[in-house]
Design an enzyme around this catalytic site. Structure first.
Site, short mmCIF file in Angstrom:
data_model
loop_
_atom_site.label_atom_id
_atom_site.label_comp_id
_atom_site.label_asym_id
_atom_site.label_seq_id
_atom_site.Cartn_x
_atom_site.Cartn_y
_atom_site.Cartn_z
N GLU A 40 21.79 37.75 -2.39
CA GLU A 40 22.97 38.11 -1.63
C GLU A 40 22.63 38.56 -0.21
OE1 GLU A 40 26.78 38.74 -0.39
OE2 GLU A 40 26.03 37.58 -2.10
N HIS A 42 20.34 37.23 1.73
CA HIS A 42 20.27 35.99 2.52
C HIS A 42 21.66 35.40 2.74
CE1 HIS A 42 16.22 36.15 0.51
NE2 HIS A 42 15.84 35.91 1.75
N GLU A 157 17.80 43.29 8.83
CA GLU A 157 17.24 44.55 9.30
C GLU A 157 16.37 45.24 8.24
OE1 GLU A 157 20.29 47.06 10.86
OE2 GLU A 157 20.53 45.86 12.68
#
Length: 373
Positions: A40, A42, A157
């Protein structure tokens, strides 16, 4: 390489020549670089790319397990390869193309003799634990940027240091691409989504939750300290006098509270030391679990260069952690803000958020990236 046909109109390509021959369309092209085993996290990157380029743009997802970024004894051989499922997930998230080249396609002459060096930033934290890792990351990212020729590239991030070195590379070497960071996606229990989570047993996963728990403890402790500081600043009388008066009346709990407010108001900012201590306490407890958490590093760093920030630091910082549970190594991070936020006076720490570098040529390095995990 064999695989099932991709769903819907999503194209699965294996060669640079096929990608070059693909019409680009009238809108911008975005790329999401992955090492496969998509989840999820990606999918969130792909959806962000789709939303950014619109219906006229094109989203390319790369799937390539890069041998250059694995060191001796790391998990290159057992890294999950799930291309069929990856194509389905990428298509459902909005990808137009999945580019899944072989090692020979990316490195036709074998391991490259010329590589991109990550410089000083690449020797810190992840770079210190995994020597040469970021050189391998930047080399493959540079090659994939050339091969896919995107206008925009999206990275997670969660891999904060990787995002930082990629952003720096794009700026320093004048890559004509905008680098966009997308916030970390977490499981319901707080664990950052990672392809390596599947290696964890049930007991190991419970221990692994200490990574995110440590980050959230630092965030919450910082918020509590700033709330005390705000109370001290708005008090209508000296908090030290109030504490003494309450103590004289025997109201110990109220006196202790007033004393905490006084401490928060006194002296230079010490938020960084408080945040470090709160996170460290959680990780120390996790080291006694069964199985134990083996801490690699806990660092509070400047997002521009990943150097440790001093205790009097004000501004945005990244609290990063890496640890091993069993045979699985995991990383996580959170962004915190110390002192007044410029232009707002707000001192409330904020969770990880999207980091968008301006388009070339004004791109500047910003923190939190890998080829994502």
């Amino acid at each position: 390489m064999t695989t099932s046909p991709p769903p819907s109109a999503t194209r699965l390509l294996h060669t640079a020549a096929a990608l070059r021959d693909l019409p680009r369309g009238s809108g911008p092209r975005a790329v999401v670089m992955t090492m496969g085993a998509l989840h999820e996290g990606h999918a969130t990157l792909v959806r962000a790319a789709r939303a950014r380029v619109g219906a006229e743009g094109q989203v390319v997802v790369t799937v390539f397990v890069n041998p250059l970024q694995f060191g001796a004894g790391e998990d290159l051989d057992r890294y999950p390869r799930t291309l069929d499922a990856d194509v389905v997930l990428a298509a459902e998230a909005g990808a137009d193309v999945v580019f899944a080249p072989s090692v020979d396609e990316v490195y036709p002459g074998g391991e490259p003799q010329i590589r991109i060096a990550a410089g000083p930033m690449g020797t810190l934290l992840e770079g210190a634990s995994r020597p040469g890792h970021f050189d391998g990351v930047l080399t493959v990212v540079a090659k994939l940027l050339h091969l896919t020729a995107p206008d925009i590239a999206f990275y997670g991030e969660k891999d904060a240091q990787q995002l930082a070195v990629i952003t720096r590379m794009a700026a320093d070497l004048n890559f004509p691409v905008e680098i966009v960071g997308v916030p970390t996606v977490r499981e319901d229990d707080g664990l950052a989504r990672s392809s390596r989570n599947r290696y964890l047993s049930g007991r190991e996963r419970r221990t692994a939750l200490a990574l995110s728990a440590a980050l959230f403890a630092a965030r919450d402790r910082l918020a509590a300290e700033e709330a005390l500081r705000a109370r001290a600043a708005s008090a209508g009388h000296p908090v030290q006098d109030r504490a003494a008066a309450l103590a004289a009346l025997g109201e110990d709990r109220a006196a202790a509270d007033a004393h905490a407010v006084a401490c928060a108001a006194a002296g230079p900012p010490h938020g960084p030391s408080v945040a470090r201590a709160a996170a460290k306490a959680v990780l120390t407890d996790a080291a006694a679990l069964d199985p134990p958490l083996e801490l690699d590093y806990l660092a509070l760093v400047d997002p521009s260069d990943f150097t440790e920030v001093p205790d009097a630091y004000e501004g945005e910082a990244v609290l990063a952690v890496a640890a091993r549970v069993g045979t699985t190594r995991l990383i996580d991070n959170i962004r915190l803000v110390f002192g007044p936020v410029a232009g707002t006076g707000d001192t409330t720490p904020t969770p990880a958020r999207a980091t968008t570098a301006p388009p070339h040529p004004t791109t500047t390095p910003q923190g939190p990236l890998g080829a994502p995990r």
